[in-house]
Scaffold this motif. Structure first.
Motif, PDB file in Angstrom:
ATOM      1  N   VAL A  95       0.852  -1.196   0.000  1.00  0.00           N
ATOM      2  CA  VAL A  95       0.000   0.000   0.000  1.00  0.00           C
ATOM      3  C   VAL A  95       0.883   1.240   0.000  1.00  0.00           C
ATOM      4  CG1 VAL A  95      -1.822   1.261   1.210  1.00  0.00           C
ATOM      5  CG2 VAL A  95      -1.777  -1.246   1.287  1.00  0.00           C
ATOM      6  N   TRP A  96       0.561   2.180  -0.897  1.00  0.00           N
ATOM      7  CA  TRP A  96       1.294   3.447  -0.979  1.00  0.00           C
ATOM      8  C   TRP A  96       0.368   4.622  -0.714  1.00  0.00           C
ATOM      9  CZ3 TRP A  96       2.415  -0.666  -4.096  1.00  0.00           C
ATOM     10  CH2 TRP A  96       3.763  -1.053  -4.194  1.00  0.00           C
TER      11      TRP A  96
ATOM     12  N   ILE B  97       0.632  11.746   7.283  1.00  0.00           N
ATOM     13  CA  ILE B  97      -0.698  11.707   7.907  1.00  0.00           C
ATOM     14  C   ILE B  97      -1.516  10.566   7.310  1.00  0.00           C
ATOM     15  CG2 ILE B  97      -2.876  12.948   8.142  1.00  0.00           C
ATOM     16  CD1 ILE B  97      -1.241  15.539   8.333  1.00  0.00           C
ATOM     17  N   GLN B  98      -1.452  10.408   6.000  1.00  0.00           N
ATOM     18  CA  GLN B  98      -2.166   9.299   5.362  1.00  0.00           C
ATOM     19  C   GLN B  98      -1.718   7.958   5.940  1.00  0.00           C
ATOM     20  OE1 GLN B  98      -2.190   9.469   0.965  1.00  0.00           O
ATOM     21  NE2 GLN B  98      -1.433  11.560   1.200  1.00  0.00           N
ATOM     22  N   ARG B  99      -0.423   7.814   6.081  1.00  0.00           N
ATOM     23  CA  ARG B  99       0.115   6.557   6.610  1.00  0.00           C
ATOM     24  C   ARG B  99      -0.400   6.299   8.019  1.00  0.00           C
ATOM     25  NH1 ARG B  99       4.126   3.617   8.890  1.00  0.00           N
ATOM     26  NH2 ARG B  99       5.164   2.064   7.578  1.00  0.00           N
ATOM     27  N   GLY B 100      -0.471   7.381   8.813  1.00  0.00           N
ATOM     28  CA  GLY B 100      -0.993   7.232  10.160  1.00  0.00           C
ATOM     29  C   GLY B 100      -2.435   6.762  10.186  1.00  0.00           C
ATOM     30  N   GLU B 101      -3.215   7.167   9.186  1.00  0.00           N
ATOM     31  CA  GLU B 101      -4.598   6.705   9.086  1.00  0.00           C
ATOM     32  C   GLU B 101      -4.673   5.286   8.522  1.00  0.00           C
ATOM     33  OE1 GLU B 101      -7.346   8.343  10.212  1.00  0.00           O
ATOM     34  OE2 GLU B 101      -5.865   9.746  11.030  1.00  0.00           O
ATOM     35  N   LEU B 102      -3.841   4.984   7.538  1.00  0.00           N
ATOM     36  CA  LEU B 102      -3.868   3.669   6.896  1.00  0.00           C
ATOM     37  C   LEU B 102      -3.464   2.554   7.850  1.00  0.00           C
ATOM     38  CD1 LEU B 102      -2.258   4.670   3.474  1.00  0.00           C
ATOM     39  CD2 LEU B 102      -4.635   3.965   3.828  1.00  0.00           C
ATOM     40  N   VAL B 103      -2.514   2.842   8.746  1.00  0.00           N
ATOM     41  CA  VAL B 103      -2.022   1.802   9.645  1.00  0.00           C
ATOM     42  C   VAL B 103      -3.100   1.371  10.631  1.00  0.00           C
ATOM     43  CG1 VAL B 103      -1.116   3.263  11.506  1.00  0.00           C
ATOM     44  CG2 VAL B 103       0.073   1.147  10.907  1.00  0.00           C
ATOM     45  N   LYS B 104      -4.131   2.172  10.810  1.00  0.00           N
ATOM     46  CA  LYS B 104      -5.230   1.824  11.709  1.00  0.00           C
ATOM     47  C   LYS B 104      -6.222   0.848  11.072  1.00  0.00           C
ATOM     48  CE  LYS B 104      -5.184   6.559  13.575  1.00  0.00           C
ATOM     49  NZ  LYS B 104      -6.008   7.797  13.706  1.00  0.00           N
ATOM     50  N   LEU B 105      -6.148   0.691   9.766  1.00  0.00           N
ATOM     51  CA  LEU B 105      -7.160  -0.066   9.034  1.00  0.00           C
ATOM     52  C   LEU B 105      -6.678  -1.481   8.717  1.00  0.00           C
ATOM     53  CD1 LEU B 105      -8.151   2.709   6.449  1.00  0.00           C
ATOM     54  CD2 LEU B 105      -9.338   2.150   8.579  1.00  0.00           C
ATOM     55  N   ASP B 106      -7.628  -2.421   8.690  1.00  0.00           N
ATOM     56  CA  ASP B 106      -7.351  -3.779   8.213  1.00  0.00           C
ATOM     57  C   ASP B 106      -7.658  -3.791   6.715  1.00  0.00           C
ATOM     58  OD1 ASP B 106      -7.064  -6.443   7.683  1.00  0.00           O
ATOM     59  OD2 ASP B 106      -8.379  -7.148   9.291  1.00  0.00           O
TER      60      ASP B 106
ATOM     61  N   ARG C  31      -0.929 -10.079   4.257  1.00  0.00           N
ATOM     62  CA  ARG C  31      -0.417  -9.145   5.252  1.00  0.00           C
ATOM     63  C   ARG C  31      -0.118  -7.823   4.553  1.00  0.00           C
ATOM     64  NH1 ARG C  31       5.134  -8.228   5.829  1.00  0.00           N
ATOM     65  NH2 ARG C  31       6.469  -9.315   4.335  1.00  0.00           N
ATOM     66  N   THR C  32      -0.283  -6.728   5.274  1.00  0.00           N
ATOM     67  CA  THR C  32      -0.099  -5.400   4.700  1.00  0.00           C
ATOM     68  C   THR C  32       1.363  -4.972   4.785  1.00  0.00           C
ATOM     69  OG1 THR C  32      -2.343  -4.754   5.327  1.00  0.00           O
ATOM     70  CG2 THR C  32      -0.806  -2.987   4.812  1.00  0.00           C
ATOM     71  N   VAL C  33       1.886  -4.470   3.688  1.00  0.00           N
ATOM     72  CA  VAL C  33       3.206  -3.844   3.653  1.00  0.00           C
ATOM     73  C   VAL C  33       2.962  -2.380   3.296  1.00  0.00           C
ATOM     74  CG1 VAL C  33       5.501  -3.827   2.617  1.00  0.00           C
ATOM     75  CG2 VAL C  33       4.283  -6.005   2.912  1.00  0.00           C
ATOM     76  N   LEU C  34       3.034  -1.522   4.296  1.00  0.00           N
ATOM     77  CA  LEU C  34       2.709  -0.112   4.112  1.00  0.00           C
ATOM     78  C   LEU C  34       3.992   0.682   3.868  1.00  0.00           C
ATOM     79  CD1 LEU C  34       0.556   2.065   4.116  1.00  0.00           C
ATOM     80  CD2 LEU C  34       0.711   2.146   6.619  1.00  0.00           C
ATOM     81  N   HIS C  35       4.036   1.371   2.739  1.00  0.00           N
ATOM     82  CA  HIS C  35       5.244   2.083   2.341  1.00  0.00           C
ATOM     83  C   HIS C  35       5.232   3.523   2.838  1.00  0.00           C
ATOM     84  CE1 HIS C  35       6.857  -1.002  -0.488  1.00  0.00           C
ATOM     85  NE2 HIS C  35       5.581  -1.355  -0.530  1.00  0.00           N
TER      86      HIS C  35
END
Length: 235
Positions: free
Chosen positions: A48-49, A89-98, A109-113
């Motif tokens: 996820v980007w 800020i986007q990343r901070g919101e995305l990490v809260k989501l499944d 599994r999520t790999v958040l960039h």
């Protein structure tokens, strides 16, 4: 004497048997070979980007239409806080989501960039964005993020998503889907000389909501098209 000799021999033999039995009972057990370890199965990965930036469009009663007019200091455009939806800020919101669950991806599994992708990379890369990745691989890319302010239609956050899914070592995606999601906002941008946080909180919540709404739209698309490989819709 002869009988005594036989008795001694028998006692020695019996003693040897008992000693052997005791030794066997106290001897350490032979080592048992450990069972072979099952091969490690590499988990499916959803990469996820976050989006590249935040743009605005404003339409007032007698003027408007300039993209990023507020950021450019155009007269009459409502002021916008600096970087209200930065990649961080986007990343901070995305990490809260499944996000795999939102997209209906079981076993991922999520790999958040941290970094963002260029528009050219998002729209023109034919294969995977990450070449050296798990055989079971998908990617969710956030493209443009636009705050639309229209005195007639209201205020909306418009987020464009692009999703692709790959199987095994396939060079091309087996399916792709891209669309935009509109989320209404009321408190953003904040009025001058007021606390900006409520408006920012609303904007961040709208961003998270747009991810969930994209998942619903993708599920509806899959329901219409089944699991037909190669089915895709792009913007």
């Amino acid at each position: 004497m002869r009988g005594t000799r036989f008795l001694l021999v028998g006692m020695l033999a019996a003693s040897s048997v008992v000693s052997a039995a005791q030794d066997a009972a106290t001897a350490p057990a032979a080592p048992v070979a450990a069972p072979a370890e099952a091969p490690t199965v590499q988990a499916c990965e959803l990469h996820v980007w976050p989006g590249r930036g935040f743009h605005t469009v404003y339409y007032g009663w007698a003027h408007g239409g300039t993209i990023d007019g507020a950021q450019k200091g155009r007269k009459g455009y409502p002021a916008i806080p600096d970087e209200p939806l930065s990649p961080e800020i986007q990343r901070g919101e995305l990490v809260k989501l499944d996000i795999p669950a939102i997209l209906g991806l079981t076993g991922y599994r999520t790999v958040l960039h941290d970094q963002v992708l260029s528009g050219t990379a998002i729209r023109s890369t034919p294969g995977r964005q990450i070449a050296d990745s798990a055989p079971c691989y998908a990617e969710l890319m956030i493209d443009d993020i636009v705050f639309q302010n229209n005195v007639i239609n209201g205020k909306w956050l418009n987020v464009i998503f692009r999703f692709r899914q790959f199987e095994e070592s396939a060079a091309a995606p087996v399916g792709s889907y891209g669309t935009y999601v509109l989320s209404r906002v009321m408190k953003f941008p904040p009025d001058p000389d007021t606390d900006p946080q409520p408006g920012l909180d609303e904007l961040h919540a709208a961003f998270s909501q747009s991810v969930t709404e994209f998942g619903k739209q993708y599920a509806a698309y899959r329901k219409r098209n089944g699991k037909k490989k190669g089915a895709s819709i792009t913007l």
